[in-house]
Design a protein around this motif. Structure first.
Motif, PDB file in Angstrom:
ATOM      1  N   SER A 153     -14.717  30.878 -62.855  1.00  0.00           N
ATOM      2  CA  SER A 153     -13.696  29.850 -62.655  1.00  0.00           C
ATOM      3  C   SER A 153     -14.025  28.594 -63.439  1.00  0.00           C
ATOM      4  O   SER A 153     -15.116  28.453 -63.996  1.00  0.00           O
ATOM      5  N   LYS A 154     -13.088  27.650 -63.475  1.00  0.00           N
ATOM      6  CA  LYS A 154     -13.298  26.388 -64.165  1.00  0.00           C
ATOM      7  C   LYS A 154     -14.433  25.594 -63.517  1.00  0.00           C
ATOM      8  O   LYS A 154     -15.206  24.928 -64.208  1.00  0.00           O
ATOM      9  N   GLN A 155     -14.551  25.669 -62.186  1.00  0.00           N
ATOM     10  CA  GLN A 155     -15.618  24.962 -61.471  1.00  0.00           C
ATOM     11  C   GLN A 155     -16.991  25.515 -61.861  1.00  0.00           C
ATOM     12  O   GLN A 155     -17.943  24.765 -62.037  1.00  0.00           O
ATOM     13  N   THR A 156     -17.061  26.854 -62.019  1.00  0.00           N
ATOM     14  CA  THR A 156     -18.317  27.486 -62.420  1.00  0.00           C
ATOM     15  C   THR A 156     -18.716  27.059 -63.820  1.00  0.00           C
ATOM     16  O   THR A 156     -19.884  26.765 -64.089  1.00  0.00           O
ATOM     17  N   ARG A 157     -17.724  27.019 -64.719  1.00  0.00           N
ATOM     18  CA  ARG A 157     -18.002  26.589 -66.095  1.00  0.00           C
ATOM     19  C   ARG A 157     -18.467  25.139 -66.132  1.00  0.00           C
ATOM     20  O   ARG A 157     -19.376  24.783 -66.877  1.00  0.00           O
ATOM     21  N   LEU A 215     -30.643  31.785 -62.111  1.00  0.00           N
ATOM     22  CA  LEU A 215     -30.475  32.100 -60.692  1.00  0.00           C
ATOM     23  C   LEU A 215     -29.412  31.216 -60.042  1.00  0.00           C
ATOM     24  O   LEU A 215     -28.593  31.690 -59.246  1.00  0.00           O
ATOM     25  N   ALA A 216     -29.415  29.927 -60.376  1.00  0.00           N
ATOM     26  CA  ALA A 216     -28.477  28.982 -59.754  1.00  0.00           C
ATOM     27  C   ALA A 216     -27.028  29.288 -60.117  1.00  0.00           C
ATOM     28  O   ALA A 216     -26.131  29.131 -59.284  1.00  0.00           O
ATOM     29  N   ILE A 217     -26.788  29.746 -61.343  1.00  0.00           N
ATOM     30  CA  ILE A 217     -25.413  29.961 -61.799  1.00  0.00           C
ATOM     31  C   ILE A 217     -24.963  31.407 -61.613  1.00  0.00           C
ATOM     32  O   ILE A 217     -23.823  31.659 -61.220  1.00  0.00           O
ATOM     33  N   CYS A 218     -25.858  32.348 -61.860  1.00  0.00           N
ATOM     34  CA  CYS A 218     -25.479  33.767 -61.792  1.00  0.00           C
ATOM     35  C   CYS A 218     -25.693  34.374 -60.405  1.00  0.00           C
ATOM     36  O   CYS A 218     -25.046  35.372 -60.062  1.00  0.00           O
ATOM     37  N   CYS A 219     -26.588  33.814 -59.618  1.00  0.00           N
ATOM     38  CA  CYS A 219     -26.853  34.335 -58.266  1.00  0.00           C
ATOM     39  C   CYS A 219     -26.852  33.188 -57.263  1.00  0.00           C
ATOM     40  O   CYS A 219     -27.866  32.959 -56.572  1.00  0.00           O
ATOM     41  N   PRO A 220     -25.754  32.452 -57.145  1.00  0.00           N
ATOM     42  CA  PRO A 220     -25.753  31.246 -56.293  1.00  0.00           C
ATOM     43  C   PRO A 220     -26.001  31.526 -54.817  1.00  0.00           C
ATOM     44  O   PRO A 220     -26.617  30.722 -54.125  1.00  0.00           O
ATOM     45  N   LEU A 221     -25.532  32.675 -54.311  1.00  0.00           N
ATOM     46  CA  LEU A 221     -25.698  32.998 -52.892  1.00  0.00           C
ATOM     47  C   LEU A 221     -27.139  33.373 -52.562  1.00  0.00           C
ATOM     48  O   LEU A 221     -27.571  33.236 -51.412  1.00  0.00           O
ATOM     49  N   GLN A 222     -27.872  33.845 -53.553  1.00  0.00           N
ATOM     50  CA  GLN A 222     -29.261  34.262 -53.330  1.00  0.00           C
ATOM     51  C   GLN A 222     -30.265  33.226 -53.822  1.00  0.00           C
ATOM     52  O   GLN A 222     -31.476  33.414 -53.693  1.00  0.00           O
ATOM     53  N   TYR A 223     -29.756  32.128 -54.378  1.00  0.00           N
ATOM     54  CA  TYR A 223     -30.633  31.156 -55.031  1.00  0.00           C
ATOM     55  C   TYR A 223     -31.676  30.577 -54.086  1.00  0.00           C
ATOM     56  O   TYR A 223     -32.866  30.518 -54.400  1.00  0.00           O
ATOM     57  N   ASN A 224     -31.251  30.156 -52.893  1.00  0.00           N
ATOM     58  CA  ASN A 224     -32.176  29.504 -51.950  1.00  0.00           C
ATOM     59  C   ASN A 224     -33.255  30.446 -51.433  1.00  0.00           C
ATOM     60  O   ASN A 224     -34.336  29.990 -51.031  1.00  0.00           O
TER      61      ASN A 224
END
Length: 306
Positions: free
Chosen positions: A225-229, A121-130
């Motif tokens: 992106s590199k930041q995501t990786r 959830l944190a990496i694949c759905c960051p906008l919905q994580y919270n």
């Protein structure tokens, strides 16, 4: 002969070590103290710092509590047995240890599965994580993990406690459920069915969840992106290492229980049977303490104050 009529069980995997038993005692005692200190330290760090009151760290806290519990269910018993010349244990205490060991393993596997979903959830759905991983959901998931593990372990032990035993010799240095089942001269069909159902409904489901989560995470890593990786690597590496370490130890435990290992040296068999109960609570504080940025920063600030 009912299992309750067996007054004691003999642990025949122990062997005479002479004066070396004091060396082994000191080694095991040092490992236990290291496990207790490191896990308690990280539990206190997470509980006392509001910045760590996030789902990932709360799941970690549950993991550390379980490892503290699991090692306490094993190490004091090992220390007594190392110094003792007679390696026997009462039936009641043997079943108590079976509960501790299997409950620890169930909570560990469940928690690692839930943590993989959290990382997904944190990496694949960051906008919905919270919104999808709220504090209340963390509490519900953690409570489910512990309560279901209690229920599953109690059912397993209830089935084993009714078996008729034809012997009292366990070829290990601690008690486990499969060793009791192997001593049975009564029908173990129900025990086997329960084990198969548990494997396919729980363990396989958790493996599917973990594999699915990491397949999606890898997909995001290759296309993001590199930041995501970088974020995925920093947060998933300790969890994946912990998962592989636990799976490695559990695999050897299963192989040793189901297959003839008489050709393997006794000391190596003992080490392999204890691996999943000792290395996980020993390595996890190091893995997460060194790789989680927030924990590392807090530990460094505490070190400067001292």
């Amino acid at each position: 002969m009912n299992s309750t009529q067996v007054s004691y069980l003999a642990l025949v995997a122990y062997f005479d070590t002479g004066l070396f038993k004091y060396l082994y005692f000191m080694i095991v005692m040092s490992l236990y103290m290291l496990i207790v200190c490191s896990n308690v330290f990280l539990i206190v760090i997470i509980c006392m710092n509001r910045s760590l009151h996030e789902p990932m760290y709360l799941f970690l806290c549950s993991l550390f509590v379980n490892e503290l519990y699991g090692s306490t269910g094993l190490f004091p018993f090992l220390l007594v047995q190392i110094l003792s010349d007679i390696h026997t244990v009462s039936t009641f205490f043997c079943f108590l240890q079976i509960f501790c060991v299997h409950f620890y393993g169930s909570v560990e596997l469940f928690t690692l599965g839930v943590m993989s979903y959290d990382r997904y959830l944190a990496i694949c759905c960051p906008l919905q994580y919270n919104t999808r991983m709220t504090c209340s959901k963390v509490v519900v998931l953690t409570a489910f993990v512990w309560l279901y593990s209690v229920l599953a372990t109690v059912v397993m032990m209830s089935l084993s406690a009714t078996l008729q035993l034809c012997g009292n010799m366990i070829h290990k240095v601690y008690c486990d459920n499969y060793s009791i089942v192997k001593l049975a001269c009564s029908d173990t069909t129900v025990n086997n069915i329960y084990g198969i159902v548990y494997i396919f409904t729980v363990i396989v489901s958790l493996i599917i969840l973990i594999v699915f989560s990491y397949m999606r995470i890898l997909k995001i890593c290759f296309s993001g992106s590199k930041q995501t990786r970088r974020k995925a690597v920093s947060t998933c590496t300790p969890h994946l290492a912990s998962l592989l370490n636990f799976s490695f130890g559990a695999f050897f435990e299963i192989v040793q229980g189901r297959f003839n290992m008489s050709r393997v040296p006794n000391m190596l068999r003992i080490i392999l049977s204890l691996y999943w109960l000792t290395c996980q609570p020993l390595f996890n504080p190091v893995l997460y303490g060194l790789n989680m940025t927030k924990i590392r920063i807090i530990c460094k600030s505490l070190g400067k104050r001292m």
